[in-house]
Write a protein that holds these residues in place. Structure first.
Motif, PDB file in Angstrom:
ATOM      1  N   LEU A 150      -5.182  79.014   7.906  1.00 31.75           N
ATOM      2  CA  LEU A 150      -4.460  79.734   9.115  1.00 31.75           C
ATOM      3  C   LEU A 150      -2.909  79.102   8.977  1.00 31.75           C
ATOM      4  O   LEU A 150      -2.644  77.937   8.874  1.00 31.75           O
ATOM      5  CB  LEU A 150      -5.120  79.140  10.284  1.00 31.75           C
ATOM      6  N   GLU A 200      -0.541  82.422  12.899  1.00 27.99           N
ATOM      7  CA  GLU A 200      -1.660  82.655  13.624  1.00 27.99           C
ATOM      8  C   GLU A 200      -2.134  81.708  14.355  1.00 27.99           C
ATOM      9  O   GLU A 200      -2.985  82.118  15.453  1.00 27.99           O
ATOM     10  CB  GLU A 200      -2.807  82.905  12.188  1.00 27.99           C
ATOM     11  N   ARG A 209      -0.658  82.166  17.726  1.00 20.44           N
ATOM     12  CA  ARG A 209      -1.116  83.579  18.574  1.00 20.44           C
ATOM     13  C   ARG A 209      -2.570  83.029  18.944  1.00 20.44           C
ATOM     14  O   ARG A 209      -2.649  83.612  19.990  1.00 20.44           O
ATOM     15  CB  ARG A 209      -1.441  84.741  17.267  1.00 20.44           C
ATOM     16  N   ARG A 210      -3.191  82.443  18.139  1.00 19.01           N
ATOM     17  CA  ARG A 210      -4.724  82.177  18.954  1.00 19.01           C
ATOM     18  C   ARG A 210      -4.495  81.081  20.254  1.00 19.01           C
ATOM     19  O   ARG A 210      -5.327  81.341  20.916  1.00 19.01           O
ATOM     20  CB  ARG A 210      -5.595  81.393  17.809  1.00 19.01           C
TER      21      ARG A 210
END
Length: 209
Positions: free
Chosen positions: A136, A140, A143-144
């Motif tokens: 990751l 990302e 974003r999570r």
């Protein structure tokens, strides 16, 4: 009344004169005298009872060169989660913040997935996140974190030694608060943690063991 423990005290906890007396091992009447003399900031409830904010108590102790009880030692601490696959970068940030160990608690991880797993346990005030990592990547992970209500309010700062305009646009679109070029200086780190550099340099609290 039972003694207040460190697990229940944070910066905004409101303490009674009795609880402060227990923490400092002094008579509550001494606490009331400090309040009456305007040395220690306090508030009154609608019923007229004194309440002292833990953060204000810590400031009072430091200003008067008084010992800080163990139960208050982490009040006002800022927690920073640093995510970078470079051991050199992690240790560099650790060295920069070492003089501020009385104000900053660090968690260093090298993988994005570890950041997501550890986030809930560590509950950081800010996240410093490298862009390019195996598995990751930083975009990302950001974003999570921003997709979940429990974590989206924590500011995420994206870092890179080769920051591009496109990378910055992607990071901001993912919810990052800002993007910062490496290497990161101490002034920027303290700003991210909302710590006053001048104040922090003179507040070296002692702790009762």
């Amino acid at each position: 009344m039972a003694k207040t423990t460190s697990s229940t005290i944070d910066e905004d906890s409101l303490l009674t004169s009795h609880e402060v007396g227990l923490l400092l091992q002094v008579d509550p009447s001494s606490v009331n005298k400090w309040v009456k003399a305007a040395r220690l900031r306090a508030y009154r409830t609608p019923g007229g009872h004194l309440r002292i904010r833990a953060g204000d108590l810590l400031t009072f102790l430091r200003q008067h060169n008084m010992m800080v009880p163990k139960d208050l030692s982490k009040v006002g601490m800022r927690r920073l989660l640093v995510v970078d696959d470079s051991e050199f970068e992690l240790r560099s940030i650790e060295r920069l913040l070492k003089p501020y160990a009385h104000r900053v608690e660090l968690l260093l991880v090298s993988r994005g997935i570890d950041a997501l797993v550890q986030f809930g346990f560590f509950n950081p005030h800010a996240v410093l996140l490298d862009v390019i990592m195996p598995g990751l990547d930083g975009i990302e992970v950001c974003r999570r974190l921003k997709a979940l209500e429990a974590t989206r309010s924590v500011p995420v700062v994206i870092t890179s030694a080769h920051l591009t305009v496109e990378m910055e646009h992607q990071a901001l679109a993912a919810g990052a608060a800002q993007c910062v070029d490496k290497p990161i200086g101490i002034a920027r780190l303290l700003a991210i943690l909302q710590i006053d550099e001048q104040e922090s340099s003179i507040l070296t609290a002692q702790t009762i063991v």
